[in-house]
Design a protein around this motif. Structure first.
Motif, PDB file in Angstrom:
ATOM      1  N   VAL A 165       0.879  -1.301  -0.106  1.00  0.00           N
ATOM      2  CA  VAL A 165      -0.110   0.128  -0.014  1.00  0.00           C
ATOM      3  C   VAL A 165       0.763   1.511  -0.092  1.00  0.00           C
ATOM      4  O   VAL A 165       0.658   2.247  -0.597  1.00  0.00           O
ATOM      5  CB  VAL A 165      -0.925   0.020   1.331  1.00  0.00           C
ATOM      6  N   VAL A 166       1.871   1.352   0.815  1.00  0.00           N
ATOM      7  CA  VAL A 166       2.739   2.357   0.897  1.00  0.00           C
ATOM      8  C   VAL A 166       3.457   2.790  -0.286  1.00  0.00           C
ATOM      9  O   VAL A 166       3.617   3.707  -0.814  1.00  0.00           O
ATOM     10  CB  VAL A 166       3.698   2.297   2.075  1.00  0.00           C
ATOM     11  N   ALA A 167       4.082   1.595  -0.993  1.00  0.00           N
ATOM     12  CA  ALA A 167       4.804   1.477  -2.153  1.00  0.00           C
ATOM     13  C   ALA A 167       3.942   2.374  -3.399  1.00  0.00           C
ATOM     14  O   ALA A 167       4.326   3.245  -3.975  1.00  0.00           O
ATOM     15  CB  ALA A 167       5.397  -0.021  -2.572  1.00  0.00           C
ATOM     16  N   LYS A 168       2.537   1.838  -3.385  1.00  0.00           N
ATOM     17  CA  LYS A 168       1.854   2.274  -4.328  1.00  0.00           C
ATOM     18  C   LYS A 168       1.497   3.944  -4.131  1.00  0.00           C
ATOM     19  O   LYS A 168       1.499   4.812  -4.981  1.00  0.00           O
ATOM     20  CB  LYS A 168       0.535   1.432  -4.599  1.00  0.00           C
ATOM     21  N   GLY A 170       3.484   5.890  -2.784  1.00  0.00           N
ATOM     22  CA  GLY A 170       4.465   6.503  -2.858  1.00  0.00           C
ATOM     23  C   GLY A 170       5.016   6.627  -4.676  1.00  0.00           C
ATOM     24  O   GLY A 170       5.910   7.168  -4.929  1.00  0.00           O
ATOM     25  N   GLY A 171       4.191   6.072  -5.245  1.00  0.00           N
ATOM     26  CA  GLY A 171       4.373   6.183  -6.644  1.00  0.00           C
ATOM     27  C   GLY A 171       5.081   5.005  -7.513  1.00  0.00           C
ATOM     28  O   GLY A 171       5.270   5.393  -8.616  1.00  0.00           O
ATOM     29  N   ALA A 172       5.179   3.841  -6.830  1.00  0.00           N
ATOM     30  CA  ALA A 172       5.765   2.743  -7.387  1.00  0.00           C
ATOM     31  C   ALA A 172       4.683   2.190  -8.719  1.00  0.00           C
ATOM     32  O   ALA A 172       3.579   2.506  -8.830  1.00  0.00           O
ATOM     33  CB  ALA A 172       5.691   1.441  -6.413  1.00  0.00           C
ATOM     34  N   LYS A 173       5.546   1.867  -9.823  1.00  0.00           N
ATOM     35  CA  LYS A 173       5.035   1.497 -10.962  1.00  0.00           C
ATOM     36  C   LYS A 173       4.099   0.094 -10.583  1.00  0.00           C
ATOM     37  O   LYS A 173       3.253  -0.200 -11.315  1.00  0.00           O
ATOM     38  CB  LYS A 173       6.292   0.949 -11.955  1.00  0.00           C
ATOM     39  N   ARG A 174       4.723  -0.712  -9.609  1.00  0.00           N
ATOM     40  CA  ARG A 174       4.277  -2.056  -9.309  1.00  0.00           C
ATOM     41  C   ARG A 174       4.484  -2.415  -7.945  1.00  0.00           C
ATOM     42  O   ARG A 174       5.764  -2.339  -7.374  1.00  0.00           O
ATOM     43  CB  ARG A 174       4.438  -3.167 -10.418  1.00  0.00           C
ATOM     44  N   GLN A 197      -6.748   2.625  -4.002  1.00  0.00           N
ATOM     45  CA  GLN A 197      -5.869   2.063  -4.883  1.00  0.00           C
ATOM     46  C   GLN A 197      -6.570   1.069  -5.588  1.00  0.00           C
ATOM     47  O   GLN A 197      -7.194   0.367  -5.277  1.00  0.00           O
ATOM     48  CB  GLN A 197      -4.348   1.540  -4.232  1.00  0.00           C
ATOM     49  N   PRO A 198      -6.306   0.804  -7.031  1.00  0.00           N
ATOM     50  CA  PRO A 198      -7.001  -0.322  -7.797  1.00  0.00           C
ATOM     51  C   PRO A 198      -6.490  -1.468  -7.525  1.00  0.00           C
ATOM     52  O   PRO A 198      -5.083  -1.684  -7.065  1.00  0.00           O
ATOM     53  CB  PRO A 198      -6.721  -0.036  -9.071  1.00  0.00           C
TER      54      PRO A 198
END
Length: 324
Positions: A165-168, A170-174, A197-198
């Motif tokens: 959740v945090v990675a997404k 923060g703008g992670a691609k995946r 988030q989807p």
């Protein structure tokens, strides 16, 4: 001589900045010996508190602790978890004894939403010994939030997918989440949805982590950032894992899926494994995988709510290595 109520009040007051942070409602208010109450911790999720016992307390001692907690903190709900050393063995056969489904004091709560650094996480206090979020990882998740933009992230032993959740966010691609339990991965999907988030089911994979690392390596799939945060001990149908014995093997398997220039975030929460020995095991694993790396960061839990007694290092160790 301070009373137990006084000690509990003082412990919570030490968390002053967290008590007034509207973006974070989940943190530890009592951390055992360091706060003057050995073998006892307490985590706060808004008005809900979870009290954990790390030795066998008598019924009288338990009642005194619960009464003192109600007086000192005035929680709306107070849940009790019993975590003696053999708890990991007994968890499935004596779950109701170790982690009662209902509250010990106050209102029963099926679920609530807690905040950490502005992100939402679903807490289920009656679901077992773990309630949905490991609070000692707050600083590491804050670090990831700043580092994740544009990266592909692999979250091993994902539990309820907080790192994903945090990675997404923060703008992670995946962010690919792997865990042995489909149930907690579905909980992780709920966490993603809570944050707008989807959810792609291909990024929530149930199975043995070592097996999936082999599959990913065989396919030549790599990630810019891999988070390995295993339980200190675990048993699955496929294998047994002990961090103190097997972390080098985990680091070896993980290193094979870190992209060149990518980073491995190696985590361990085993108090019996010293930081220096842990870092040596990570280095050993990288060597076995034929990879070279350099340490770029090292951290642990926030000293604000996870203080260590004098002369002791924190149980949680986070070692970040950049691989060539």
């Amino acid at each position: 001589m301070p009373t137990l109520v006084d000690t509990l009040r003082t412990a919570q007051a030490r968390r002053g900045p967290l008590l007034t942070d509207a973006r974070t409602t989940a943190f530890r208010v009592l951390h055992g010996e360091a706060d003057g109450v050995p073998d006892v911790t307490a985590d706060r999720f808004g008005g809900l508190y979870v009290l954990s016992l790390y030795r066998d307390f008598s019924p009288t001692e338990e009642e005194a602790l619960l009464d003192a907690a109600m007086t000192a903190w005035a929680p709306t709900s107070l849940y009790l978890k019993r975590r003696p050393r053999e708890a990991r063995v007994l968890a499935n056969v004596a779950k109701e004894t170790l982690a009662p489904e209902t509250s010990a004091r106050g209102e029963p709560v099926e679920s609530l939403t807690a905040l950490e650094n502005g992100l939402s996480f679903l807490i289920r206090p009656g679901q077992g010994l773990s309630v949905g979020l490991y609070l000692d990882m707050r600083d590491t998740r804050a670090w990831l939030l700043k580092e994740a933009r544009g990266l592909t992230v692999l979250n091993l032993f994902a539990y309820t997918c907080a790192f994903g959740v945090v990675a997404k966010a923060g703008g992670a691609k995946r962010a690919l989440n792997l865990d042995a339990s489909r149930r907690v991965l579905e909980w992780g999907e709920e966490n993603a949805q809570l944050n707008g988030q989807p959810v792609d089911r291909y990024d929530y994979v149930a199975g043995d982590v070592f097996d999936w690392l082999k599959r990913l390596a065989k396919k030549g799939e790599t990630f810019d950032l891999v988070i390995a945060d295993p339980p200190s001990f675990s048993n699955t149908k496929e294998a047994r894992f002990s961090a103190a014995r097997d972390y080098a093997r985990l680091a070896e398997a993980t290193a094979r899926v870190v992209a060149p220039g990518g980073r491995l975030v190696a985590c361990c929460n085993h108090a019996g494994l010293p930081a220096r020995r842990f870092e040596a095991m990570v280095s050993e694993g990288l060597s076995l995988a034929g990879r070279q790396g350099r340490a770029v960061d090292s951290s642990g839990p926030s000293s604000l709510d996870f203080p260590s007694p004098p002369g002791q290092e924190p149980a949680l160790k986070v070692h970040v290595v950049q691989l060539r």
